[in-house]
Write a protein that holds these residues in place. Structure first.
Motif, PDB file in Angstrom:
ATOM      1  N   LEU A 217      21.963  46.907  41.174  1.00 49.93           N
ATOM      2  CA  LEU A 217      21.281  46.676  42.261  1.00 49.93           C
ATOM      3  C   LEU A 217      21.918  47.597  43.273  1.00 49.93           C
ATOM      4  CD1 LEU A 217      21.035  42.800  42.904  1.00 49.93           C
ATOM      5  CD2 LEU A 217      19.119  44.285  42.111  1.00 49.93           C
ATOM      6  N   PRO A 218      20.833  48.365  44.132  1.00 53.81           N
ATOM      7  CA  PRO A 218      21.373  49.230  45.131  1.00 53.81           C
ATOM      8  C   PRO A 218      22.078  48.540  46.145  1.00 53.81           C
ATOM      9  CG  PRO A 218      19.222  49.418  44.683  1.00 53.81           C
ATOM     10  CD  PRO A 218      19.555  48.476  43.976  1.00 53.81           C
ATOM     11  N   VAL A 219      22.957  49.701  46.837  1.00 55.34           N
ATOM     12  CA  VAL A 219      23.432  49.353  48.345  1.00 55.34           C
ATOM     13  C   VAL A 219      22.702  50.062  49.121  1.00 55.34           C
ATOM     14  CG1 VAL A 219      25.268  49.858  49.888  1.00 55.34           C
ATOM     15  CG2 VAL A 219      25.807  49.263  47.237  1.00 55.34           C
ATOM     16  N   TYR A 220      22.326  49.308  50.217  1.00 55.07           N
ATOM     17  CA  TYR A 220      21.399  49.881  51.384  1.00 55.07           C
ATOM     18  C   TYR A 220      22.088  50.086  52.646  1.00 55.07           C
ATOM     19  CZ  TYR A 220      17.019  48.791  48.465  1.00 55.07           C
ATOM     20  OH  TYR A 220      16.256  48.837  47.322  1.00 55.07           O
ATOM     21  N   VAL A 221      21.739  50.863  53.137  1.00 51.10           N
ATOM     22  CA  VAL A 221      22.283  51.211  54.523  1.00 51.10           C
ATOM     23  C   VAL A 221      21.253  52.017  55.508  1.00 51.10           C
ATOM     24  CG1 VAL A 221      23.205  53.636  53.670  1.00 51.10           C
ATOM     25  CG2 VAL A 221      24.221  52.652  55.457  1.00 51.10           C
ATOM     26  N   GLY A 222      21.111  51.586  56.798  1.00 48.82           N
ATOM     27  CA  GLY A 222      20.328  51.994  57.642  1.00 48.82           C
ATOM     28  C   GLY A 222      20.063  51.449  58.734  1.00 48.82           C
ATOM     29  N   SER A 223      18.815  51.592  59.685  1.00 50.53           N
ATOM     30  CA  SER A 223      18.599  50.981  60.826  1.00 50.53           C
ATOM     31  C   SER A 223      17.267  51.304  61.349  1.00 50.53           C
ATOM     32  CB  SER A 223      19.622  51.489  61.901  1.00 50.53           C
ATOM     33  OG  SER A 223      19.541  50.358  63.150  1.00 50.53           O
ATOM     34  N   HIS A 224      17.097  51.825  62.452  1.00 46.54           N
ATOM     35  CA  HIS A 224      15.597  52.175  62.991  1.00 46.54           C
ATOM     36  C   HIS A 224      15.607  53.632  63.811  1.00 46.54           C
ATOM     37  CE1 HIS A 224      16.373  50.745  67.276  1.00 46.54           C
ATOM     38  NE2 HIS A 224      17.238  50.160  66.400  1.00 46.54           N
ATOM     39  N   LEU A 225      14.473  54.168  63.686  1.00 48.24           N
ATOM     40  CA  LEU A 225      14.216  55.381  64.411  1.00 48.24           C
ATOM     41  C   LEU A 225      13.456  55.190  65.755  1.00 48.24           C
ATOM     42  CD1 LEU A 225      13.453  58.124  61.673  1.00 48.24           C
ATOM     43  CD2 LEU A 225      15.698  57.784  62.882  1.00 48.24           C
ATOM     44  N   ASP A 226      12.792  54.015  65.633  1.00 49.97           N
ATOM     45  CA  ASP A 226      11.838  53.868  66.810  1.00 49.97           C
ATOM     46  C   ASP A 226      12.797  53.696  68.146  1.00 49.97           C
ATOM     47  OD1 ASP A 226      12.340  51.326  65.934  1.00 49.97           O
ATOM     48  OD2 ASP A 226      11.004  50.532  67.116  1.00 49.97           O
ATOM     49  N   THR A 227      12.375  53.869  69.174  1.00 54.15           N
ATOM     50  CA  THR A 227      12.789  53.621  70.666  1.00 54.15           C
ATOM     51  C   THR A 227      12.275  52.574  71.701  1.00 54.15           C
ATOM     52  OG1 THR A 227      12.500  55.646  71.980  1.00 54.15           O
ATOM     53  CG2 THR A 227      13.826  55.986  70.241  1.00 54.15           C
ATOM     54  N   GLN A 228      13.196  52.248  72.602  1.00 49.43           N
ATOM     55  CA  GLN A 228      12.237  51.711  73.925  1.00 49.43           C
ATOM     56  C   GLN A 228      11.618  53.044  74.545  1.00 49.43           C
ATOM     57  OE1 GLN A 228      12.378  48.404  75.112  1.00 49.43           O
ATOM     58  NE2 GLN A 228      13.554  47.900  73.262  1.00 49.43           N
ATOM     59  N   PRO A 229      10.551  52.782  75.617  1.00 51.23           N
ATOM     60  CA  PRO A 229      10.078  53.624  76.414  1.00 51.23           C
ATOM     61  C   PRO A 229      10.958  54.506  77.218  1.00 51.23           C
ATOM     62  CG  PRO A 229       8.913  51.208  76.929  1.00 51.23           C
ATOM     63  CD  PRO A 229      10.028  51.055  75.815  1.00 51.23           C
ATOM     64  N   THR A 230      12.008  53.716  77.481  1.00 51.04           N
ATOM     65  CA  THR A 230      13.365  54.332  78.303  1.00 51.04           C
ATOM     66  C   THR A 230      14.507  54.163  77.494  1.00 51.04           C
ATOM     67  OG1 THR A 230      13.248  52.622  79.839  1.00 51.04           O
ATOM     68  CG2 THR A 230      12.022  54.476  80.584  1.00 51.04           C
ATOM     69  N   GLY A 231      14.343  54.499  76.101  1.00 48.97           N
ATOM     70  CA  GLY A 231      15.449  54.369  75.171  1.00 48.97           C
ATOM     71  C   GLY A 231      16.546  55.456  75.502  1.00 48.97           C
ATOM     72  N   GLY A 232      17.859  55.265  74.908  1.00 46.71           N
ATOM     73  CA  GLY A 232      18.514  56.167  74.515  1.00 46.71           C
ATOM     74  C   GLY A 232      18.533  57.058  73.326  1.00 46.71           C
ATOM     75  N   ARG A 233      19.511  57.896  72.985  1.00 47.79           N
ATOM     76  CA  ARG A 233      19.293  58.912  71.879  1.00 47.79           C
ATOM     77  C   ARG A 233      20.183  58.303  70.500  1.00 47.79           C
ATOM     78  NH1 ARG A 233      20.019  64.920  72.942  1.00 47.79           N
ATOM     79  NH2 ARG A 233      18.483  65.178  74.889  1.00 47.79           N
ATOM     80  N   TYR A 234      20.804  57.050  70.768  1.00 50.84           N
ATOM     81  CA  TYR A 234      21.813  56.492  69.726  1.00 50.84           C
ATOM     82  C   TYR A 234      21.214  55.076  69.207  1.00 50.84           C
ATOM     83  CZ  TYR A 234      24.090  60.100  72.157  1.00 50.84           C
ATOM     84  OH  TYR A 234      24.455  61.296  72.800  1.00 50.84           O
ATOM     85  N   ASP A 235      20.848  54.408  69.978  1.00 56.90           N
ATOM     86  CA  ASP A 235      20.499  53.013  69.266  1.00 56.90           C
ATOM     87  C   ASP A 235      19.312  53.058  68.363  1.00 56.90           C
ATOM     88  OD1 ASP A 235      18.991  50.851  69.173  1.00 56.90           O
ATOM     89  OD2 ASP A 235      18.682  50.466  71.111  1.00 56.90           O
ATOM     90  N   GLY A 236      19.958  52.546  67.474  1.00 60.18           N
ATOM     91  CA  GLY A 236      19.056  52.568  65.837  1.00 60.18           C
ATOM     92  C   GLY A 236      19.517  53.941  65.191  1.00 60.18           C
ATOM     93  N   VAL A 237      19.135  55.026  66.089  1.00 60.30           N
ATOM     94  CA  VAL A 237      19.189  56.262  65.116  1.00 60.30           C
ATOM     95  C   VAL A 237      20.463  56.658  64.574  1.00 60.30           C
ATOM     96  CG1 VAL A 237      18.851  58.846  65.594  1.00 60.30           C
ATOM     97  CG2 VAL A 237      17.464  57.431  66.712  1.00 60.30           C
ATOM     98  N   LEU A 238      21.478  56.490  65.246  1.00 57.15           N
ATOM     99  CA  LEU A 238      22.924  56.520  64.640  1.00 57.15           C
ATOM    100  C   LEU A 238      22.974  55.804  63.216  1.00 57.15           C
ATOM    101  CD1 LEU A 238      25.900  57.228  65.022  1.00 57.15           C
ATOM    102  CD2 LEU A 238      26.423  54.975  66.040  1.00 57.15           C
ATOM    103  N   GLY A 239      22.564  54.610  63.213  1.00 58.68           N
ATOM    104  CA  GLY A 239      22.659  53.957  61.887  1.00 58.68           C
ATOM    105  C   GLY A 239      21.911  54.554  60.525  1.00 58.68           C
ATOM    106  N   VAL A 240      20.701  55.082  61.020  1.00 60.59           N
ATOM    107  CA  VAL A 240      20.009  55.928  60.141  1.00 60.59           C
ATOM    108  C   VAL A 240      20.670  57.168  59.576  1.00 60.59           C
ATOM    109  CG1 VAL A 240      17.719  56.781  59.267  1.00 60.59           C
ATOM    110  CG2 VAL A 240      17.655  54.799  60.905  1.00 60.59           C
ATOM    111  N   LEU A 241      20.872  57.884  60.524  1.00 63.99           N
ATOM    112  CA  LEU A 241      21.269  59.254  60.183  1.00 63.99           C
ATOM    113  C   LEU A 241      22.768  59.383  59.550  1.00 63.99           C
ATOM    114  CD1 LEU A 241      19.931  61.474  63.024  1.00 63.99           C
ATOM    115  CD2 LEU A 241      18.982  60.927  60.744  1.00 63.99           C
ATOM    116  N   ALA A 242      23.483  58.180  60.134  1.00 64.54           N
ATOM    117  CA  ALA A 242      24.985  58.172  59.262  1.00 64.54           C
ATOM    118  C   ALA A 242      24.688  57.599  57.963  1.00 64.54           C
ATOM    119  CB  ALA A 242      25.460  56.834  59.914  1.00 64.54           C
ATOM    120  N   GLY A 243      23.773  57.059  57.521  1.00 61.10           N
ATOM    121  CA  GLY A 243      23.323  56.746  56.119  1.00 61.10           C
ATOM    122  C   GLY A 243      22.975  58.145  55.435  1.00 61.10           C
ATOM    123  N   LEU A 244      22.340  58.819  55.979  1.00 63.24           N
ATOM    124  CA  LEU A 244      22.041  60.009  55.404  1.00 63.24           C
ATOM    125  C   LEU A 244      23.332  60.841  55.294  1.00 63.24           C
ATOM    126  CD1 LEU A 244      20.220  62.241  54.472  1.00 63.24           C
ATOM    127  CD2 LEU A 244      19.586  62.870  56.804  1.00 63.24           C
TER     128      LEU A 244
END
Length: 416
Positions: free
Chosen positions: A80-107
């Motif tokens: 079974l695989p190990v999964y790692v990630g989060s999300h790339l979508d943002t709030q309308p006035t969101g920051g640059r790191y919320d979610g994105v950090l977790g996805v790109l750290a996985g990469l």
């Protein structure tokens, strides 16, 4: 873990650069991001992420909720695989790191493994969950909720935005509706790295938050009905003022939550008053209560007390009160073994750490119901998030990603 592996580091500069490169898609007006789910900007960010993953040797699958699964082969095809990630979508006035950090750290984990020619027994899958924010199509964490069986795909597809556009239609329009059955995948473990979205780690000068629990949540949409009347000619004792009911319920919420401090929080963040005219006594108020605790008994007791007393308030003011629970999840407790793995990785790498409870909801909260799950957090400046002023340091992102890297390696098992 042997000494050479212990000394492995991710490329913090490369991770930092990728975060700010993807932030160019859907820029906000004040330095943050506006990349709401299923918009053209979301589609563009997905395509860039796909390109980066394929350049790193990953193969892509997409499920019927649009969630992206980027697969690195393991040596054991049946593991079974190990999964790692989060999300790339943002709030309308969101920051640059919320979610994105977790996805790109996985990469970045995959890139680091490639750099050193390291193979793992288990496959590693970097994941971008669709519509975590829920700002355009409520509820939040939608795709992971469908994956976990907490929301039906049919119901998710029928959700509409403020313009009446259906989630299912918009998913098709941007070209990211996959064919894979949602929830068919099995996971050995799921890890998510996220900024804290609160002030504790920065205030205490702690590098790493080891998330032991998440808060349970209830979103309660309330309606108070009175009678619209002239603001100048209606005597005070004869008014049926829905705004007054809203005001007293706002104070009630504060009293109920403060009685459970520090184990609870409550907010009324969305309010609509009708007819919203300066010289008319409001005849209707619609508002949403967000109430949270990491203890289910406290959460349920607060909701019961709040709704009961809100009804009493409205009765006393000759108003009508109704409510609907429009969002909910119970407090998750993350997998103790994986949580300890994160503590151990922090120790080995020399990072200060403390146990922490996540005040925000994350995809990990739903995935925790179907697979062993754990979260890593890094500080953010002043605890600000869901705000274009959201900020972290490169050092914080690097520390979080390195702890994540070593926790994932422990679960995926290095092959000599």
């Amino acid at each position: 873990m042997n000494q050479p592996i212990k000394n492995l580091k991710i490329d913090g500069n490369r991770l930092w650069d990728s975060i700010h490169e993807i932030a160019k898609i859907g820029p906000g007006i004040a330095g943050g991001s506006n990349r709401q789910t299923l918009t053209d900007e979301d589609a563009e960010a997905r395509s860039l992420f796909q390109t980066w993953c394929e350049d790193a040797g990953l193969t892509m699958s997409v499920d019927q909720m649009g969630t992206m699964f980027m697969h690195r082969e393991g040596q054991d095809a049946g593991a079974l695989p190990v999964y790692v990630g989060s999300h790339l979508d943002t709030q309308p006035t969101g920051g640059r790191y919320d979610g994105v950090l977790g996805v790109l750290a996985g990469l970045e984990i995959v890139k680091t493994l490639n750099d050193h020619g390291i193979k793992t027994k288990r496959p590693i899958v970097v994941t971008n969950w669709t519509n975590e924010e829920g700002t355009r199509f409520p509820p939040s964490m939608m795709a992971s909720a469908v994956f976990a069986g907490e929301l039906s795909q049919e119901d998710a597809y029928e959700k509409v935005d403020a313009e009446g556009k259906r989630f299912g239609d918009e998913l098709e329009r941007i070209g990211w509706r996959g064919e894979e059955t949602v929830g068919a995948r099995k996971m050995h473990a799921f890890f998510e790295l996220h900024i804290e979205q609160g002030p504790i780690l920065e205030a205490e000068k702690i590098d790493i938050g080891v998330v032991t629990h998440g808060q349970g949540l209830r979103w309660i949409e309330c309606t108070v009905l009175g009678t619209e009347s002239h603001a100048g000619s209606t005597p005070m004792p004869m008014r049926q003022n829905a705004g007054r009911g809203l005001a007293q319920i706002t104070e009630l919420l504060n009293e109920v939550v403060m009685a459970q401090a520090p184990n609870a929080v409550g907010t009324i963040g969305h309010v609509e008053v009708y007819p919203n005219s300066r010289n008319i006594v409001p005849g209707k108020a619609v508002f949403t209560i967000d109430i949270r605790s990491h203890k289910i008994d406290i959460l349920n007791a607060m909701v019961d007390e709040l709704l009961g007393k809100a009804e009493e308030i409205c009765d006393a003011l000759n108003l009508k009160f109704s409510h609907e629970i429009v969002g909910k999840f119970d407090p998750p407790e993350f997998d103790q073994k994986l949580v300890q793995t994160i503590r151990d990785a922090s120790e080995r790498l020399g990072y200060s750490h403390r146990d922490i409870i996540s005040g925000a909801g994350h995809d990990a909260c739903w995935i925790n119901q179907v697979a062993p799950t754990a979260m890593v957090m890094c500080p953010c400046v002043d605890g600000l998030s869901h705000n274009e002023a959201e900020e972290i340091s490169k050092e914080w992102s690097t520390a979080g990603a390195e702890v994540l890297f070593h926790a994932v390696l422990e679960a995926a098992e290095i092959v000599d």
